[in-house]
Design a protein around this motif. Structure first.
Motif, PDB file in Angstrom:
ATOM      1  N   GLU A 124      40.950  53.857  25.726  1.00 12.30           N
ATOM      2  CA  GLU A 124      42.249  53.740  25.070  1.00 12.30           C
ATOM      3  C   GLU A 124      42.550  52.308  24.618  1.00 12.30           C
ATOM      4  N   GLY A 125      41.623  51.376  24.856  1.00  8.11           N
ATOM      5  CA  GLY A 125      41.798  50.020  24.356  1.00  8.11           C
ATOM      6  C   GLY A 125      42.281  49.005  25.376  1.00  8.11           C
ATOM      7  N   PHE A 126      42.140  49.320  26.685  1.00  9.03           N
ATOM      8  CA  PHE A 126      42.617  48.406  27.717  1.00  9.03           C
ATOM      9  C   PHE A 126      41.539  48.172  28.768  1.00  9.03           C
ATOM     10  N   GLU A 127      41.508  46.951  29.294  1.00  7.46           N
ATOM     11  CA  GLU A 127      40.510  46.601  30.303  1.00  7.46           C
ATOM     12  C   GLU A 127      41.200  45.897  31.462  1.00  7.46           C
ATOM     13  N   ILE A 128      41.108  46.479  32.652  1.00  7.10           N
ATOM     14  CA  ILE A 128      41.621  45.791  33.834  1.00  7.10           C
ATOM     15  C   ILE A 128      40.608  44.710  34.200  1.00  7.10           C
ATOM     16  N   VAL A 129      40.998  43.471  33.991  1.00  9.55           N
ATOM     17  CA  VAL A 129      40.053  42.358  34.176  1.00  9.55           C
ATOM     18  C   VAL A 129      40.071  41.811  35.594  1.00  9.55           C
ATOM     19  N   ALA A 130      41.131  42.109  36.351  1.00 14.16           N
ATOM     20  CA  ALA A 130      41.210  41.601  37.724  1.00 14.16           C
ATOM     21  C   ALA A 130      42.242  42.391  38.504  1.00 14.16           C
ATOM     22  N   ALA A 131      42.052  42.451  39.823  1.00 12.28           N
ATOM     23  CA  ALA A 131      42.981  43.130  40.723  1.00 12.28           C
ATOM     24  C   ALA A 131      43.382  42.171  41.836  1.00 12.28           C
ATOM     25  N   PHE A 132      44.664  42.258  42.240  1.00  6.82           N
ATOM     26  CA  PHE A 132      45.195  41.325  43.225  1.00  6.82           C
ATOM     27  C   PHE A 132      45.970  42.072  44.304  1.00  6.82           C
ATOM     28  N   ASP A 133      45.971  41.463  45.504  1.00  5.63           N
ATOM     29  CA  ASP A 133      46.710  42.052  46.611  1.00  5.63           C
ATOM     30  C   ASP A 133      46.995  40.959  47.633  1.00  5.63           C
ATOM     31  N   GLN A 134      48.074  41.168  48.403  1.00  6.96           N
ATOM     32  CA  GLN A 134      48.397  40.216  49.469  1.00  6.96           C
ATOM     33  C   GLN A 134      47.323  40.224  50.556  1.00  6.96           C
ATOM     34  N   GLU A 135      46.617  41.355  50.690  1.00  2.35           N
ATOM     35  CA  GLU A 135      45.551  41.464  51.685  1.00  2.35           C
ATOM     36  C   GLU A 135      44.247  41.825  50.971  1.00  2.35           C
ATOM     37  N   PRO A 136      43.655  40.865  50.276  1.00  2.00           N
ATOM     38  CA  PRO A 136      42.469  41.183  49.462  1.00  2.00           C
ATOM     39  C   PRO A 136      41.259  41.651  50.275  1.00  2.00           C
ATOM     40  N   ALA A 137      41.169  41.222  51.532  1.00  2.00           N
ATOM     41  CA  ALA A 137      39.986  41.559  52.332  1.00  2.00           C
ATOM     42  C   ALA A 137      40.138  42.877  53.090  1.00  2.00           C
ATOM     43  N   ARG A 138      41.289  43.528  52.979  1.00  2.00           N
ATOM     44  CA  ARG A 138      41.515  44.773  53.712  1.00  2.00           C
ATOM     45  C   ARG A 138      40.533  45.855  53.266  1.00  2.00           C
ATOM     46  N   LYS A 139      40.013  46.623  54.219  1.00  2.00           N
ATOM     47  CA  LYS A 139      39.052  47.676  53.909  1.00  2.00           C
ATOM     48  C   LYS A 139      39.758  48.804  53.171  1.00  2.00           C
ATOM     49  N   ARG A 140      39.130  49.302  52.106  1.00  2.00           N
ATOM     50  CA  ARG A 140      39.717  50.363  51.295  1.00  2.00           C
ATOM     51  C   ARG A 140      38.757  51.550  51.223  1.00  2.00           C
ATOM     52  N   GLY A 141      39.327  52.724  50.976  1.00  5.40           N
ATOM     53  CA  GLY A 141      38.570  53.970  51.084  1.00  5.40           C
ATOM     54  C   GLY A 141      37.529  54.198  50.020  1.00  5.40           C
ATOM     55  N   LYS A 142      37.735  53.643  48.827  1.00  2.00           N
ATOM     56  CA  LYS A 142      36.802  53.861  47.735  1.00  2.00           C
ATOM     57  C   LYS A 142      36.007  52.600  47.431  1.00  2.00           C
ATOM     58  N   GLN A 143      34.851  52.810  46.812  1.00  2.00           N
ATOM     59  CA  GLN A 143      34.092  51.661  46.353  1.00  2.00           C
ATOM     60  C   GLN A 143      34.797  51.051  45.143  1.00  2.00           C
ATOM     61  N   LEU A 144      35.056  49.767  45.204  1.00  2.00           N
ATOM     62  CA  LEU A 144      35.822  49.103  44.158  1.00  2.00           C
ATOM     63  C   LEU A 144      34.942  48.667  42.996  1.00  2.00           C
ATOM     64  N   PRO A 145      35.425  48.806  41.768  1.00  2.00           N
ATOM     65  CA  PRO A 145      34.646  48.366  40.613  1.00  2.00           C
ATOM     66  C   PRO A 145      34.663  46.851  40.438  1.00  2.00           C
ATOM     67  N   MET A 146      35.527  46.164  41.206  1.00  6.04           N
ATOM     68  CA  MET A 146      35.614  44.699  41.134  1.00  6.04           C
ATOM     69  C   MET A 146      36.219  44.204  42.440  1.00  6.04           C
ATOM     70  N   PRO A 147      35.981  42.952  42.790  1.00  2.59           N
ATOM     71  CA  PRO A 147      36.579  42.427  44.017  1.00  2.59           C
ATOM     72  C   PRO A 147      38.093  42.293  43.882  1.00  2.59           C
ATOM     73  N   VAL A 148      38.803  42.484  44.990  1.00  2.14           N
ATOM     74  CA  VAL A 148      40.252  42.268  45.018  1.00  2.14           C
ATOM     75  C   VAL A 148      40.493  40.803  45.368  1.00  2.14           C
ATOM     76  N   GLN A 149      41.315  40.143  44.562  1.00  2.00           N
ATOM     77  CA  GLN A 149      41.572  38.726  44.758  1.00  2.00           C
ATOM     78  C   GLN A 149      42.940  38.499  45.387  1.00  2.00           C
ATOM     79  N   GLY A 150      43.094  37.343  46.017  1.00  2.00           N
ATOM     80  CA  GLY A 150      44.369  36.971  46.602  1.00  2.00           C
ATOM     81  C   GLY A 150      45.368  36.569  45.533  1.00  2.00           C
ATOM     82  N   MET A 151      46.650  36.609  45.869  1.00  2.00           N
ATOM     83  CA  MET A 151      47.705  36.303  44.909  1.00  2.00           C
ATOM     84  C   MET A 151      47.649  34.857  44.430  1.00  2.00           C
TER      85      MET A 151
END
Length: 216
Positions: free
Chosen positions: A116-143
């Motif tokens: 649709e013409g959009f690219e998520i170039v980065a993801a951020f979270d207050q707890e970037p190192a927290r374990k998540r249920g799915k395999q992520l397409p990119m690393p989660v970065q800190g704020m």
């Protein structure tokens, strides 16, 4: 085929947000027509595909100029290109996502945005190192990395999927970093200056709306 009016910047009337929304609906209808090998479409046929009246379709398009040929209709390729140019989807637009909880994770792993013409170039979270249920397409970065990434990629849009308590503070950070469009999933009204556009997505409100109609 289209006859496009030359509207100078600033000369257009104020365009209702619903008309902008309907442009996206028209675009998807045109894409389906292209896939079926149809090159010309009448306002009546396109309006029917979009679920609006032909007068509404024609009114929406006149906000941006004059299109089509009387008696022949609209050129599907030309009108598709015009709408894509207006919506800014002729090239991939960078987007950041803030808040990688369950909803943020689902959006982050969705593969349809690029189409649709959009690219998520980065993801951020207050707890970037927290374990998540799915395999992520990119690393989660800190704020703390947010402002730098926004500046480096010239990001103007963000998806906000944080808890209510953090939403306004994060929105303030996004705006201070140069973001001017926020897709907000937090069930709260964000306070922003006029030059910043907020689109709110509240699934509970949508369900309540459906509930009203199904009970009648």
């Amino acid at each position: 085929m289209p006859i496009v009016g030359n509207l100078k910047k600033g000369s257009r009337p104020e365009i209702p947000r619903k008309a902008i929304y309907r442009l996206s609906v028209y675009f998807r209808g045109l894409q389906r027509l292209k896939a079926n090998g149809i090159h010309t479409v009448s306002s009546e046929a396109l309006a029917k595909a979009a679920g609006v009246k032909p007068t509404q379709l024609r009114k929406d398009l006149t906000y941006f100029g004059q299109f089509g040929t009387r008696g022949l209709g609209y050129g599907v390729d030309e009108l598709s290109q015009m709408i894509s140019d207006l919506l800014g989807t002729t090239r991939l637009q960078p987007v950041v996502l803030v808040g990688v909880g369950n909803l943020g994770l689902a959006l982050l792993t969705y593969r349809g945005f690029a189409k649709e013409g959009f690219e998520i170039v980065a993801a951020f979270d207050q707890e970037p190192a927290r374990k998540r249920g799915k395999q992520l397409p990119m690393p989660v970065q800190g704020m703390d990395k947010l402002a730098d990434v926004i500046a480096r990629h010239n990001v103007k849009m963000a998806i906000l999927t944080v808890p209510v308590a953090a939403a306004q503070e994060v929105a303030n950070t996004l705006m201070q970093s140069g973001v001017t469009g926020i897709l907000n999933f937090a069930p709260i009204v964000l306070h922003t200056p006029e030059e910043v556009t907020i689109n709110n997505v509240n699934l509970a409100i949508e369900l309540e709306n459906l509930s009203y109609f199904v009970q009648r």
